[in-house]
Design a protein around this motif. Structure first.
Motif, mmCIF file in Angstrom:
data_model
loop_
_atom_site.group_PDB
_atom_site.id
_atom_site.type_symbol
_atom_site.label_atom_id
_atom_site.label_comp_id
_atom_site.label_asym_id
_atom_site.label_seq_id
_atom_site.Cartn_x
_atom_site.Cartn_y
_atom_site.Cartn_z
ATOM 1 N N ASP A 260 0.833 -1.194 0.000
ATOM 2 C CA ASP A 260 0.000 0.000 0.000
ATOM 3 C C ASP A 260 0.866 1.242 0.000
ATOM 4 O OD1 ASP A 260 -2.334 1.392 0.013
ATOM 5 O OD2 ASP A 260 -3.230 0.140 1.551
ATOM 6 N N ILE A 261 0.375 2.329 -0.576
ATOM 7 C CA ILE A 261 1.156 3.558 -0.518
ATOM 8 C C ILE A 261 0.608 4.494 0.554
ATOM 9 C CG2 ILE A 261 1.930 3.412 -2.899
ATOM 10 C CD1 ILE A 261 -0.102 5.562 -3.587
ATOM 11 N N ASP A 262 -0.323 3.993 1.337
ATOM 12 C CA ASP A 262 -0.848 4.805 2.428
ATOM 13 C C ASP A 262 0.042 4.678 3.646
ATOM 14 O OD1 ASP A 262 -3.006 6.019 1.377
ATOM 15 O OD2 ASP A 262 -4.331 4.311 1.723
ATOM 16 N N PHE A 263 0.467 5.795 4.177
ATOM 17 C CA PHE A 263 1.285 5.733 5.374
ATOM 18 C C PHE A 263 0.439 5.905 6.624
ATOM 19 C CE2 PHE A 263 4.725 5.844 2.547
ATOM 20 C CZ PHE A 263 5.800 5.359 3.248
ATOM 21 N N SER A 264 -0.843 6.186 6.419
ATOM 22 C CA SER A 264 -1.679 6.502 7.565
ATOM 23 C C SER A 264 -1.983 5.270 8.406
ATOM 24 C CB SER A 264 -2.971 7.158 7.088
ATOM 25 O OG SER A 264 -3.461 6.500 5.957
ATOM 26 N N GLU A 265 -2.222 4.120 7.747
ATOM 27 C CA GLU A 265 -2.587 2.958 8.550
ATOM 28 C C GLU A 265 -1.557 1.840 8.422
ATOM 29 O OE1 GLU A 265 -5.875 0.704 6.881
ATOM 30 O OE2 GLU A 265 -6.133 2.289 5.437
ATOM 31 N N GLU A 266 -1.334 1.174 9.517
ATOM 32 C CA GLU A 266 -0.414 0.056 9.527
ATOM 33 C C GLU A 266 -1.204 -1.194 9.206
ATOM 34 O OE1 GLU A 266 3.036 -0.492 10.539
ATOM 35 O OE2 GLU A 266 3.147 1.603 9.911
ATOM 36 N N ARG A 267 -0.682 -2.005 8.292
ATOM 37 C CA ARG A 267 -1.381 -3.247 8.022
ATOM 38 C C ARG A 267 -0.442 -4.411 8.262
ATOM 39 N NH1 ARG A 267 -3.480 -4.437 2.842
ATOM 40 N NH2 ARG A 267 -1.588 -3.470 2.110
ATOM 41 N N GLU A 268 -1.056 -5.521 8.598
ATOM 42 C CA GLU A 268 -0.265 -6.710 8.821
ATOM 43 C C GLU A 268 0.061 -7.330 7.476
ATOM 44 O OE1 GLU A 268 -0.573 -11.025 10.982
ATOM 45 O OE2 GLU A 268 -2.372 -9.843 10.626
ATOM 46 N N ILE A 269 1.322 -7.665 7.284
ATOM 47 C CA ILE A 269 1.688 -8.298 6.030
ATOM 48 C C ILE A 269 1.965 -9.770 6.295
ATOM 49 C CG2 ILE A 269 3.447 -8.420 4.237
ATOM 50 C CD1 ILE A 269 3.553 -5.426 4.251
ATOM 51 N N ILE A 270 1.226 -10.636 5.566
ATOM 52 C CA ILE A 270 1.440 -12.067 5.698
ATOM 53 C C ILE A 270 2.410 -12.466 4.594
ATOM 54 C CG2 ILE A 270 0.350 -14.328 5.723
ATOM 55 C CD1 ILE A 270 -2.340 -12.879 6.167
ATOM 56 N N VAL A 271 3.599 -12.899 4.958
ATOM 57 C CA VAL A 271 4.519 -13.362 3.933
ATOM 58 C C VAL A 271 4.424 -14.882 3.870
ATOM 59 C CG1 VAL A 271 6.910 -13.470 3.186
ATOM 60 C CG2 VAL A 271 6.036 -11.381 4.183
ATOM 61 N N ASP B 215 7.186 1.176 -9.756
ATOM 62 C CA ASP B 215 6.098 0.760 -8.882
ATOM 63 C C ASP B 215 6.138 1.538 -7.562
ATOM 64 O OD1 ASP B 215 4.247 -0.526 -7.342
ATOM 65 O OD2 ASP B 215 4.802 -2.527 -8.015
ATOM 66 N N LEU B 216 5.219 2.479 -7.414
ATOM 67 C CA LEU B 216 5.215 3.323 -6.222
ATOM 68 C C LEU B 216 4.982 2.535 -4.943
ATOM 69 C CD1 LEU B 216 3.367 6.606 -7.189
ATOM 70 C CD2 LEU B 216 5.727 6.327 -6.520
ATOM 71 N N SER B 217 4.243 1.419 -5.049
ATOM 72 C CA SER B 217 3.967 0.679 -3.821
ATOM 73 C C SER B 217 5.235 -0.003 -3.305
ATOM 74 C CB SER B 217 2.840 -0.332 -4.043
ATOM 75 O OG SER B 217 3.098 -1.108 -5.174
ATOM 76 N N VAL B 219 8.209 1.305 -3.724
ATOM 77 C CA VAL B 219 8.928 2.449 -3.160
ATOM 78 C C VAL B 219 8.450 2.710 -1.738
ATOM 79 C CG1 VAL B 219 9.294 4.931 -3.351
ATOM 80 C CG2 VAL B 219 9.327 3.511 -5.396
ATOM 81 N N ALA B 220 7.140 2.752 -1.585
ATOM 82 C CA ALA B 220 6.571 3.070 -0.280
ATOM 83 C C ALA B 220 6.985 2.045 0.758
ATOM 84 C CB ALA B 220 5.052 3.137 -0.376
ATOM 85 N N SER B 221 7.169 0.786 0.338
ATOM 86 C CA SER B 221 7.456 -0.220 1.356
ATOM 87 C C SER B 221 8.925 -0.297 1.742
ATOM 88 C CB SER B 221 6.929 -1.590 0.930
ATOM 89 O OG SER B 221 7.586 -2.006 -0.226
ATOM 90 N N ILE B 222 9.874 0.110 0.874
ATOM 91 C CA ILE B 222 11.267 -0.038 1.336
ATOM 92 C C ILE B 222 12.163 1.201 1.242
ATOM 93 C CG2 ILE B 222 11.173 -2.513 0.805
ATOM 94 C CD1 ILE B 222 13.322 -2.146 -1.209
ATOM 95 N N ALA B 223 11.763 2.253 0.528
ATOM 96 C CA ALA B 223 12.705 3.354 0.311
ATOM 97 C C ALA B 223 12.741 4.340 1.473
ATOM 98 C CB ALA B 223 12.358 4.087 -0.973
ATOM 99 N N ASP B 224 13.868 5.076 1.603
ATOM 100 C CA ASP B 224 13.963 6.166 2.570
ATOM 101 C C ASP B 224 13.737 7.513 1.892
ATOM 102 O OD1 ASP B 224 14.797 4.436 4.710
ATOM 103 O OD2 ASP B 224 16.740 4.329 3.716
ATOM 104 N N ARG B 225 14.355 7.669 0.705
ATOM 105 C CA ARG B 225 14.189 8.910 -0.040
ATOM 106 C C ARG B 225 13.835 8.584 -1.476
ATOM 107 N NH1 ARG B 225 18.090 12.458 -1.170
ATOM 108 N NH2 ARG B 225 19.715 10.907 -0.862
ATOM 109 N N LEU B 255 0.595 10.055 -10.506
ATOM 110 C CA LEU B 255 1.118 8.694 -10.383
ATOM 111 C C LEU B 255 0.539 7.999 -9.163
ATOM 112 C CD1 LEU B 255 4.981 8.437 -10.931
ATOM 113 C CD2 LEU B 255 3.171 7.410 -12.257
ATOM 114 N N MET B 256 0.455 8.745 -8.056
ATOM 115 C CA MET B 256 -0.062 8.141 -6.839
ATOM 116 C C MET B 256 -1.537 7.801 -6.967
ATOM 117 S SD MET B 256 1.950 10.211 -3.902
ATOM 118 C CE MET B 256 0.719 9.770 -2.707
#
Lengths: 345, 328
Positions: A260-271, B215-217, B219-225, B255-256
């Protein structure tokens, strides 16, 4: 709502031959025992990872592949029992949109030739009528009559996909299979093509089968959906119900794997551990047990039944449906720690 | 903080029969120690060309490259000979490509391909190298590493092959790893596994990571900048959280919005009109103006400069957007 497409216990197996043609090594169970019904005017999503059989299933729906077992009924008629000329007539009403707009258009055909080819095959021979129809179709998909004599190489990926769509709707089909229609395109173009598909559906009264590996796209597009894993349907039914309450552990993991690109909510990720096993020798019992975080001992031996757990919501999982009344292995309902080592392909 | 990479004013041009393709037009890039920097953009925006130029992998000719500064770990890479570069590549700076099947040698076991790294860069013996390879494979999460080392690439699944590439890239504990679309070819559940491993390894080894992706998602999950690129230019630069909570450039906003989210409305997709401009024939003024809903006369005439808008943030726009998506 009436059913436009019904699949009854459809299986598609492909033989795997050894070094000598008569030595059969085994078979790939691409699709096994799938029953679904698709209603007129809806968008039906098929989701799953690569190799789960979604494209094979779609090919069986339009009669491109003959199922090994089971029936494919289009408007109540079994496609595989029809005589050839009747089948060809029926086939016009079901069309496909392909994933890669670079390999699905003949580079030596111009736009007019590409879009008019289906009409030509149907036996239309009047140039003027065809030209008028092609221009009409181009405008419908957001291209213009100026593009009539250009070649695919002159177009961007999104425009090529529009051409593919124009070709697919040229014979006024009622049933359209979209096989990953946007996954080869740039992110900013996805929305344009999906909006076009939605617009056309409304205008032309179409039924779509929408194949995708992107659950978020599927959620937004589809009325009903089926989640597939290794050739079997794990969960199917009304899309709102499935997303509101995903019951199968695989569906839950798939939903959790959407980054997700939302930083507002934390979600559980099942790997999920491991890889999808090979469809040549699929695991016994439930096909998902090796990777399932909630697997029980019995899951390894007893295949789960496909049960309607609430209206319009089907799940094939022992966790939800319980084990059937039969002889069960000892400790069948004990949780099983998923094995670290899952054989690779 | 220690700076690992400093790139100033990189320009790459490819002359073709149709005219000059200006792939990269004046890109500045800074990467610090232990940092994960993402370079985001659509196909043809110049992100891969930039990353290849950093490793000096672009053949010139055909590429015409001009750069004001390319410093890696305090060394001026523009002055290095090809032989010195070969020493640096793999040992100090490694690359992970998108398609593991084409970047691995199909007729060599994966173990031998990783052994090569240790033997070439550390001068280890065959035996020592294999021991390290097995350890590296184990670390990266491959079951039965000793047996797997004897497999050929086609005997492994896509996720495993990508892990082998990770093991290879991390083999010599480089200072910088460039990952070009490392998970694009993978399935979602496998992507989650590989990203988790990549992030864990990066943190554990103290490596810096340049992640090139569309892929922005991811980016959101691992990048710092994050650096956002469009048509050969950086249009926005920001820390990841700031970028996703308040994007300033209209292209970033678009994009977002184009990334579908589970929480979104049904049957409706937010779209950016038009397409990426052809690299031979870019529009006048701001390259994004034909697709921008806020474009004014000035945008049509003049290319905006990259202006600072906050701590560690820069945006190339005359009319940057504020937090609520409103125009400033």
């Amino acid at each position: 709502m009436t059913e436009i497409m019904t699949l009854q216990n459809v299986s598609v197996h492909f033989p795997v031959r050894g070094a000598l043609p008569f030595l059969r090594k085994g078979e790939i169970q691409a699709v096994s025992d799938v029953s679904l019904s698709i209603h007129r005017g809806e968008i039906f999503g098929i989701v799953g990872e690569s190799g789960c059989g979604k494209t094979t299933l779609a090919s069986a729906m339009v009669g491109m592949i003959k199922p090994t077992a089971g029936q494919v009924l289009f408007e109540g008629v079994d496609l595989n029992r029809l005589p050839r000329d009747e089948f060809k007539k029926m086939r016009r009403r079901m069309q496909m949109i392909f994933q890669d707009p670079f390999s699905s258009l003949n580079p030596r055909f111009n736009v007019y030739q590409i879009v008019s080819e289906p009409m030509l095959i149907r036996g239309e021979d009047d140039e003027e009528t065809m030209k008028a129809r092609v221009v009409e179709l181009l405008e419908l998909v957001g291209l213009s009559s100026q593009d009539l004599y250009r070649y695919p190489s002159d177009f961007s990926g999104g425009q090529r996909q529009r051409l593919g769509i124009a070709r697919a709707i040229s014979l006024n089909p009622s049933f359209l299979v979209c096989d990953e229609p946007v996954s080869a395109l740039d992110v900013s173009i996805h929305a344009q093509i999906l909006n076009l598909l939605l617009e056309l559906q409304e205008k032309l009264n179409l039924t779509y089968v929408f194949i995708s590996h992107n659950l978020a796209d599927v959620k937004k597009m589809c009325d009903h959906l089926a989640v597939m894993y290794l050739g079997k349907v794990m969960e199917a039914g009304n899309s709102d119900k499935i997303f509101a309450n995903p019951m199968h552990p695989y569906t839950q993991a798939l939903i959790a794997a959407i980054l997700d690109i939302d930083f507002s909510e934390e979600r559980e990720i099942i790997v999920l551990p491991g890889d999808t096993p090979s469809p040549i020798n699929p695991p016994s019992g439930c096909r998902f047990w090796q990777r399932c975080p909630k697997a029980m001992r019995g899951c390894r031996e007893v295949p789960p039944e496909y049960v309607e757990v609430e209206p319009d919501h089907f799940v094939a999982c022992h966790l939800v449906n319980g084990f059937p009344d039969q002889e069960l292995p000892e400790g069948y309902d004990q949780p099983m720690v998923p094995r670290e080592k899952v054989p690779g392909r | 903080m220690e700076q690992v990479l400093k790139l100033r004013n990189l320009k790459v041009v490819f002359p073709t029969d149709y005219g000059l393709i200006r792939a990269v037009e004046g890109v500045d890039l800074d990467i610090f120690h232990r940092e994960c920097v993402a370079l985001v953009g659509e196909s043809g925006c110049g992100k891969s060309v930039t990353s290849q130029a950093v490793m000096r992998l672009l053949e010139s000719p055909p590429a015409l490259i001009r750069v004001d500064a390319l410093e890696f770990d305090g060394r001026d890479l523009t002055q290095c000979t090809e032989q010195e570069m070969q020493e640096i590549r793999g040992r100090d700076m490694a690359m992970i490509f998108q398609d593991a099947m084409t970047s691995l040698n199909p007729v060599m076991t994966v173990g031998r391909q990783i052994d090569e790294m240790y033997r070439r860069h550390n001068g280890d013996s065959k035996k020592e190298a294999r021991e390290k390879t097995v350890k590296a494979l184990e670390l990266i999460g491959i079951p039965e590493p000793r047996e797997r080392a004897n497999s050929f690439p086609h005997q492994l699944s896509g996720g495993m092959r990508q892990r082998v590439l990770l093991a290879m890239a991390f083999a010599c504990m480089p200072k910088l790893i460039i990952a070009d679309e490392p998970t694009t070819a993978l399935d979602v559940t496998i992507q989650a596994q590989v990203l988790k491993t990549l992030r864990g390894m990066q943190r554990g080894c103290g490596t810096s990571l340049l992640l090139v992706t569309h892929d922005l998602s991811v980016v959101a999950s691992i990048a710092d900048r994050v650096y956002v690129m469009y048509a050969g230019k950086i249009v926005e630069k920001a820390p990841v959280k700031d970028l996703f909570t308040s994007p300033h450039h209209p292209y970033t906003v678009g994009l977002m919005a184009a990334v579908p989210r589970l929480a979104d409305e049904k049957k409706q997709f937010t779209q950016i009109p038009g397409t990426v401009p052809s690299p031979v024939n870019k529009p006048s003024g701001c390259y994004f103006h034909p697709r921008c809903q806020y474009a004014t006369e000035r945008c049509r005439q003049e290319m905006p400069r990259l202006k600072p808008t906050g701590k560690d943030r820069e945006v190339r726009c005359f009319h940057p957007l504020s937090a609520g998506g409103e125009q400033q």
